[in-house]
Design a protein around this motif. Sequence first.
Motif, mmCIF file in Angstrom:
data_model
loop_
_atom_site.group_PDB
_atom_site.id
_atom_site.type_symbol
_atom_site.label_atom_id
_atom_site.label_comp_id
_atom_site.label_asym_id
_atom_site.label_seq_id
_atom_site.Cartn_x
_atom_site.Cartn_y
_atom_site.Cartn_z
ATOM 1 N N ARG A 337 0.836 -1.214 0.000
ATOM 2 C CA ARG A 337 0.000 0.000 0.000
ATOM 3 C C ARG A 337 0.867 1.258 0.000
ATOM 4 O O ARG A 337 0.596 2.211 -0.747
ATOM 5 N N ASN A 338 1.907 1.280 0.809
ATOM 6 C CA ASN A 338 2.784 2.456 0.868
ATOM 7 C C ASN A 338 3.460 2.724 -0.472
ATOM 8 O O ASN A 338 3.536 3.870 -0.929
ATOM 9 N N GLU A 339 3.940 1.670 -1.104
ATOM 10 C CA GLU A 339 4.591 1.831 -2.412
ATOM 11 C C GLU A 339 3.583 2.249 -3.472
ATOM 12 O O GLU A 339 3.852 3.121 -4.318
ATOM 13 N N SER A 340 2.423 1.630 -3.438
ATOM 14 C CA SER A 340 1.390 1.907 -4.434
ATOM 15 C C SER A 340 0.876 3.341 -4.329
ATOM 16 O O SER A 340 0.677 4.025 -5.339
ATOM 17 N N LEU A 341 0.653 3.817 -3.088
ATOM 18 C CA LEU A 341 0.169 5.191 -2.902
ATOM 19 C C LEU A 341 1.185 6.212 -3.403
ATOM 20 O O LEU A 341 0.816 7.223 -4.017
ATOM 21 N N ALA A 342 2.469 5.937 -3.159
ATOM 22 C CA ALA A 342 3.506 6.858 -3.633
ATOM 23 C C ALA A 342 3.506 6.946 -5.155
ATOM 24 O O ALA A 342 3.630 8.036 -5.733
ATOM 25 N N TRP A 343 3.359 5.802 -5.804
ATOM 26 C CA TRP A 343 3.316 5.784 -7.276
ATOM 27 C C TRP A 343 2.046 6.441 -7.798
ATOM 28 O O TRP A 343 2.085 7.263 -8.723
ATOM 29 N N ASN A 344 0.907 6.110 -7.209
ATOM 30 C CA ASN A 344 -0.361 6.683 -7.671
ATOM 31 C C ASN A 344 -0.417 8.191 -7.459
ATOM 32 O O ASN A 344 -1.070 8.910 -8.230
ATOM 33 N N GLN A 345 0.238 8.676 -6.423
ATOM 34 C CA GLN A 345 0.282 10.128 -6.192
ATOM 35 C C GLN A 345 0.999 10.836 -7.338
ATOM 36 O O GLN A 345 0.611 11.926 -7.763
ATOM 37 N N VAL A 346 2.038 10.202 -7.860
ATOM 38 C CA VAL A 346 2.790 10.782 -8.974
ATOM 39 C C VAL A 346 1.994 10.699 -10.275
ATOM 40 O O VAL A 346 1.916 11.674 -11.030
ATOM 41 N N ALA A 347 1.388 9.553 -10.530
ATOM 42 C CA ALA A 347 0.768 9.322 -11.835
ATOM 43 C C ALA A 347 -0.747 9.535 -11.830
ATOM 44 O O ALA A 347 -1.244 10.550 -12.324
ATOM 45 N N GLU A 348 -1.487 8.608 -11.263
ATOM 46 C CA GLU A 348 -2.952 8.630 -11.356
ATOM 47 C C GLU A 348 -3.560 9.880 -10.714
ATOM 48 O O GLU A 348 -4.406 10.543 -11.304
ATOM 49 N N SER A 350 -2.256 12.848 -9.911
ATOM 50 C CA SER A 350 -1.946 14.125 -10.562
ATOM 51 C C SER A 350 -2.718 14.274 -11.868
ATOM 52 O O SER A 350 -3.237 15.349 -12.179
ATOM 53 N N TYR A 351 -2.818 13.188 -12.617
ATOM 54 C CA TYR A 351 -3.572 13.242 -13.878
ATOM 55 C C TYR A 351 -5.059 13.461 -13.621
ATOM 56 O O TYR A 351 -5.690 14.354 -14.219
ATOM 57 N N ASP A 352 -5.632 12.648 -12.718
ATOM 58 C CA ASP A 352 -7.064 12.772 -12.442
ATOM 59 C C ASP A 352 -7.406 14.144 -11.861
ATOM 60 O O ASP A 352 -8.434 14.738 -12.212
ATOM 61 N N SER A 353 -6.561 14.647 -10.972
ATOM 62 C CA SER A 353 -6.825 15.952 -10.354
ATOM 63 C C SER A 353 -6.828 17.056 -11.407
ATOM 64 O O SER A 353 -7.690 17.949 -11.385
ATOM 65 N N PHE A 354 -5.872 16.999 -12.312
ATOM 66 C CA PHE A 354 -5.828 17.998 -13.382
ATOM 67 C C PHE A 354 -7.081 17.925 -14.252
ATOM 68 O O PHE A 354 -7.707 18.946 -14.547
ATOM 69 N N MET A 355 -7.456 16.725 -14.648
ATOM 70 C CA MET A 355 -8.619 16.560 -15.512
ATOM 71 C C MET A 355 -9.915 16.980 -14.808
ATOM 72 O O MET A 355 -10.827 17.521 -15.449
#
Length: 362
Positions: A337-348, A350-355
């Motif tokens: 979970r810790n690794e996944s959240l760090a990655w999703n914060q960078v990718a998913e 940031s993209y979803d928030s912008f859109m």
Amino acid sequence: MKRRDFLKVGGVGLAATAVAAPAIAQSNPEIKWRYTASWPKSLDTLYGGCEYFAKRVAEITDNKFQIQPFAAGEIVPGLQVLDAVSNGTVEMGNTALYYYWGKNPAFTFGTSLPFGLNTRSHISWLRFGGGMDMLNDLLKEYGCVGVPTGSTGAQMGGWFRKEIKSMDDFKGLKFRVGGFAGTIIAKVGGVPQQIAGGDIYPALEKGTIDAAEWVGPYDDEKLGFVKVAKYYYYPGWWEGTGQGHNIMNIEKFNALPKHYQAAIETASYDTFTWVTGKYDYVNPAALKRLLAAGAILRPFPQEVLEACYNAANGIYADLSKSNPHFNKMYTSLSAFRNESLAWNQVAELSYDSFMMRMRTRT
């Protein structure tokens, strides 16, 4: 080629065909299984996923392996699927494993650990992080083996007859909530109730319960909750995903031809995309309809989320000391979970928030 030689070759070919035909028939036996689900037929995505799965198995096996689905209550009640598969009443079932947390709290990792993983991270952990192997070690104790199938995606926080403004509003609140999340609700003062899907509406209507969560807009609309409770809360912190499983009686499963076993696994993963994709397609329109019907959409207050989060972590720490299955799965899932959240914060994220920001400008 001489005619004599041709007849020799032809004779060998005919003999080979005669031998091969029964062998092929033997390797593709006609088998019929019964498949009981935790869902009523009215839930055409959850139960519809069971119908889709059975159809896919039949197609893959040239209709030789027939699996007949049954809705909750047709063979056994919705919350007794594991028992029915375990004792051989049916060969397989479709259910949410967290319904059986009373047998072992570690079953919650099959469906969703409160404050755990989202849908993509959870299926990743199950398939590649060892999660499914650990769950099957647990299921083996009940004479079963499982494979992930449809997931609901992140769920809603449910329907409340009164507004939730602080933790005080949870005191004595009779709340229908699935699986292991009830232990957290109890720790913060609520009174959890585990009720099968088809029985929730009358309990909410009569006031037997004060609040209920089920899945999300599409299924909640079908069950009519907006008619008897107006406040619709989010997020469903106990279900960042709602992962379902096909579970098979292990003796029956091991007796299948290997390619029939593979058909079950292939069709199960195919059903994952069918169920999850459908929910993502139908929920947005359903939420709009619910709001038009009078639903009052509310986020859980930060105070409530943090109190429940802290209560959950306390329960996990205690269980990890006493339950080896829980400890092993929690240690694994937490690290991922810790690794996944760090990655999703960078990718998913940031993209979803912008859109989502740009959505209001177009």
